[in-house]
Write a protein that holds these residues in place. Structure first.
Motif, short mmCIF file in Angstrom:
data_model
loop_
_atom_site.label_atom_id
_atom_site.label_comp_id
_atom_site.label_asym_id
_atom_site.label_seq_id
_atom_site.Cartn_x
_atom_site.Cartn_y
_atom_site.Cartn_z
N ILE A 299 -69.38 35.89 -48.41
CA ILE A 299 -67.90 35.63 -48.79
C ILE A 299 -67.85 35.87 -50.33
N SER A 300 -69.09 35.67 -51.06
CA SER A 300 -68.78 35.99 -52.54
C SER A 300 -68.79 37.25 -52.75
N ARG A 301 -69.75 37.99 -52.14
CA ARG A 301 -70.07 39.53 -52.53
C ARG A 301 -68.82 40.41 -51.91
N TRP A 302 -68.49 40.10 -50.73
CA TRP A 302 -67.36 41.13 -50.29
C TRP A 302 -65.91 40.81 -50.18
N TYR A 326 -71.70 29.77 -55.01
CA TYR A 326 -70.86 30.68 -54.38
C TYR A 326 -69.45 30.35 -54.63
N ASP A 327 -68.85 31.84 -54.48
CA ASP A 327 -67.09 31.94 -55.01
C ASP A 327 -66.49 32.06 -53.56
N LEU A 328 -65.75 31.07 -53.22
CA LEU A 328 -64.96 30.94 -52.17
C LEU A 328 -63.56 31.27 -52.49
N SER A 329 -63.22 31.57 -53.65
CA SER A 329 -61.72 31.57 -54.10
C SER A 329 -60.94 32.76 -53.31
N SER A 330 -61.75 33.79 -52.79
CA SER A 330 -61.06 35.06 -51.96
C SER A 330 -60.35 34.65 -50.60
N LEU A 331 -60.96 33.40 -50.34
CA LEU A 331 -60.56 32.96 -48.90
C LEU A 331 -59.01 32.46 -48.92
N VAL A 332 -58.36 33.11 -47.86
CA VAL A 332 -56.90 32.80 -47.74
C VAL A 332 -56.47 31.96 -46.46
N TYR A 333 -57.43 32.04 -45.61
CA TYR A 333 -57.28 31.74 -43.93
C TYR A 333 -58.67 31.18 -43.82
N ILE A 334 -58.72 30.22 -43.05
CA ILE A 334 -59.95 29.61 -42.59
C ILE A 334 -59.68 28.86 -41.35
N GLY A 335 -60.06 28.80 -40.51
CA GLY A 335 -59.85 28.41 -39.15
C GLY A 335 -61.00 28.34 -37.89
N GLY A 336 -60.74 27.94 -36.75
CA GLY A 336 -61.55 27.91 -35.78
C GLY A 336 -61.36 27.00 -34.45
N GLY A 337 -62.35 26.74 -33.77
CA GLY A 337 -62.24 25.72 -32.73
C GLY A 337 -63.62 25.29 -32.12
N GLY A 338 -63.66 24.84 -30.89
CA GLY A 338 -65.02 24.41 -30.16
C GLY A 338 -65.24 23.17 -30.54
N ALA A 339 -64.55 22.57 -31.57
CA ALA A 339 -64.96 21.12 -31.85
C ALA A 339 -63.93 20.98 -32.82
N ALA A 340 -63.84 19.30 -32.92
CA ALA A 340 -62.57 18.82 -33.89
C ALA A 340 -63.46 19.05 -35.23
N MET A 341 -62.58 19.45 -36.06
CA MET A 341 -62.96 19.39 -37.92
C MET A 341 -62.92 17.94 -38.29
N PRO A 342 -64.04 17.37 -38.65
CA PRO A 342 -64.04 16.01 -39.32
C PRO A 342 -62.76 15.85 -40.15
N GLN A 343 -62.21 14.88 -40.28
CA GLN A 343 -60.94 14.66 -41.22
C GLN A 343 -61.43 14.81 -42.87
N ALA A 344 -62.67 14.16 -42.81
CA ALA A 344 -63.01 14.14 -44.48
C ALA A 344 -63.33 15.70 -44.84
N VAL A 345 -63.94 16.39 -44.09
CA VAL A 345 -64.34 17.86 -44.35
C VAL A 345 -63.09 18.70 -44.63
N GLN A 352 -60.35 21.04 -52.96
CA GLN A 352 -61.15 21.71 -53.56
C GLN A 352 -60.83 23.19 -53.56
N PHE A 353 -60.17 23.73 -52.53
CA PHE A 353 -59.98 25.17 -52.43
C PHE A 353 -58.72 25.43 -52.15
N GLY A 354 -57.66 24.34 -51.66
CA GLY A 354 -56.24 24.55 -51.26
C GLY A 354 -56.23 25.35 -50.00
N LEU A 355 -57.40 25.16 -49.21
CA LEU A 355 -57.25 25.66 -47.84
C LEU A 355 -56.95 24.86 -46.65
N ARG A 356 -56.02 24.90 -46.02
CA ARG A 356 -55.68 24.17 -44.79
C ARG A 356 -56.47 24.51 -43.69
N PHE A 357 -57.48 23.97 -42.96
CA PHE A 357 -58.26 24.41 -42.00
C PHE A 357 -57.40 24.34 -40.73
#
Length: 573
Positions: A299-302, A326-345, A352-357
């Motif tokens: 994520i950081s390198r590319w 690690y530098d995650l500042s490039s991420l603009v979209y993060i999401g997925g499925g298969g299981a619920a994302m814990p609310q705390a995470v 921390q990153f301004g990202l809505r899962f």
């Protein structure tokens, strides 16, 4: 004329992304043309990144064409089924598109499968040709030996992961032998074997590509509650719809750089990772398996912008002791499925990153997403709203009457992403569909509810319900509650036999590292009795080092349930 959707079915239009239409008309071509177009537009652009080696769109196209020519010389005809059996790597994508170019059908197989499981993937689709990784060839050939002689493979193409990597690749220490080893060419009794380079050196001419939207493209297999896995018949049009829709939903462009770690054999990786990436002419950074440190480095390198994942991957990465490197500042979209994302995470990602899962939901039968959260208005631990062109409802599983908002029932799905039926299983196909309001709906087998805003929430699998003295216990609900315990890293809830209650609740628990040795089973039981209704609270807790997970990262609750049933049935010594 079809009946208009009911008011509850239209409620999600109020939160629909204003930039998007409610439905779309995808291209009336085969999936192969997506690669052709991207190679014409961006021939020198990196399509794939695998460790330190880049493959351009022109190279990807040329390799797929040459492998397709080889397949045709080995007798692959229009509509034939070809197995693709390897971990995520450039050869997987080349193989997939080569099969499409050869006018054939891809049978993607989980690389974690062993010989006893693999025979079914040879005989059921009547596959005679396979493309596999060298380290997996032994299992496939062992399976082939157990297949009736007239149904065995006749040709095998073997690839080494190392051939797709550069000489300076930084490989996790535990993977160096696996990825770098050279294997002797296997022997296929009664058939032939070609090395990857040999297959790509084929100069034979190719026949015209003659596949269209309604022709079968891929036959992914899905396990049910009983019997052997069933092949889901997906024509080009179902995958094409969701590839295009996924691009629009996630604001993907040719400048997007995505991390593709969800397995490509799985429908989510295949559609949201590969097909969506090639349709958009974006760059895909491939990971053969999950490794949190490698993910952070890539994520950081590319400068990865988009990451579709299993929530457990995000949890793992955030827990890395090297995370601050690690530098995650490039991420603009993060999401997925298969299981619920814990609310705390999810809250940490936002703060921390301004990202809505962005959580989504789908099945093999629906070409991955049938539901997704609006990126600008996601709800946490929620399936989202019906995806583009999709009509989804919640009905009573017995009467098939639509349930009002807030009431649980079975989720049913209608739309252009729904598969045509199960391969060679007209009985299972008939049982999987109902006619509702004049339209053909797929019965998901999942219980859920829809709120007043049109967002869907999962309750559980119909078959996973625990009946404790007549009380219905839904494991997913208990697991969500248990995740709030500060000592619990993961939990899977299953049924255990109870002479008095019929069934009781058992929790298989992985403790956080700092809680091991300091938290007892009784501590967990007491906490559960305090935090949930008594009939839901586990009566038994079993600590384990790790929960078994499938190749797509999902907890294998059925396996745990079967182990528990076997234990209960065993005679007492």
């Amino acid at each position: 004329m079809q009946a208009a959707p009911s008011a509850p079915a239209r409620a999600h239009h109020r939160v629909w992304p204003r930039r998007l239409p409610h439905a779309l008309q995808p291209p009336a071509t085969s999936l192969w043309h997506n690669l052709v177009v991207s190679a014409l537009r961006y021939p020198h652009k990196p399509a794939l990144v695998f460790f330190d080696r880049q493959t351009t769109y022109a190279e990807l196209l040329a390799q797929a064409e040459r492998l397709a020519a080889h397949l045709r010389t080995q007798g692959v005809q229009d509509g034939d089924r070809v197995i693709v059996f390897m971990q995520n790597c450039p050869q997987w994508i080349v193989a997939y598109y080569a099969v499409l170019r050869a006018n054939a059908v891809v049978v993607p197989v989980n690389p974690m499968n062993k010989a006893d499981e693999l025979g079914h993937y040879i005989t059921d689709p009547d596959a005679r040709v396979a493309i596999c990784a060298a380290d997996l060839a032994g299992e496939l050939l062992k399976a082939n030996d157990g297949v009736p002689e007239g149904a065995r493979l006749r040709h095998l193409v073997v690839a080494h992961y190392g051939d797709a990597m550069g000489p300076a690749a930084e490989v996790p220490p535990g993977w160096q032998a696996w990825l770098g080893s050279r294997h002797e060419r296997p022997v296929l009794p009664g058939g032939s074997v070609a090395d990857w380079a040999e297959a790509l050196a084929c100069t034979a001419p190719l026949p015209a590509h003659n596949r269209g939207p309604d022709d079968l493209a891929v036959l992914p297999y899905t396990s049910g509650t009983t019997g052997l896995p069933k092949g889901c018949m997906h024509p080009h049009r179902t995958l094409m719809h969701n590839a295009v829709a996924a691009n629009l939903w996630g604001t993907t462009s040719p400048e997007t750089v995505s991390l593709v770690v969800v397995p490509l054999f799985h429908i989510t990786g295949m559609v949201a990772g590969m097909h969506a990436g090639i349709y958009s002419s974006s760059t895909m950074v491939l990971m053969p398996r999950w490794d949190r440190e490698l993910a952070g480095q890539l994520i950081s390198r590319w400068r990865v912008t988009n990451w579709t994942n299993i929530p457990t991957m995000v949890i793992d990465l955030l827990a890395s002791p090297r995370f601050d490197q690690y530098d995650l500042s490039s991420l603009v979209y993060i999401g997925g499925g298969g299981a619920a994302m814990p609310q705390a995470v999810a809250q940490r990602l936002l703060e921390q990153f301004g990202l809505r899962f962005v959580e989504g939901y789908g099945l093999t039968e629906t070409a991955a997403p049938s539901h997704n959260n609006p990126p600008d208005h996601p709800k946490q631990q929620c399936l989202g709203i019906p995806f583009m062109s999709c009509d989804a409802r919640v009905v009573d599983p017995d009467t098939l009457q639509e349930m009002p908002p807030g009431e649980a029932g079975e989720i049913i799905i209608h739309g252009p992403m729904v598969f045509d039926g199960y391969w060679k299983r007209p009985d299972a196909t008939a049982a999987a569909f109902i006619t509702f309001e004049g339209k053909r709906f797929f019965r998901s087998g999942d219980l859920g509810r829809v709120d007043e805003d049109g967002y869907f929430f999962i309750t559980d699998r119909l078959k996973r319900m625990i009946n404790a003295s007549g009380f219905k216990v839904w494991p997913a609900e208990v697991e969500a509650l248990m995740f709030k315990h500060p000592a619990i890293a993961e939990a899977c809830v299953i049924a255990t036999q109870d002479a008095y209650r019929g069934e009781s609740v058992k929790a298989v628990v992985v403790l956080r590292a700092d809680a091991r040795g300091r938290t007892s089973e009784q501590d967990i039981l007491d906490w559960c009795r305090e935090h949930m209704a008594v009939y839901k609270a586990p009566r038994e807790v079993q600590f384990v080092d790790a929960l078994p997970k499938s190749g797509s990262g999902k907890v294998m609750w059925r396996w745990l349930q079967e182990q528990e049933a076997a234990r209960a049935a065993a005679p007492i010594a």
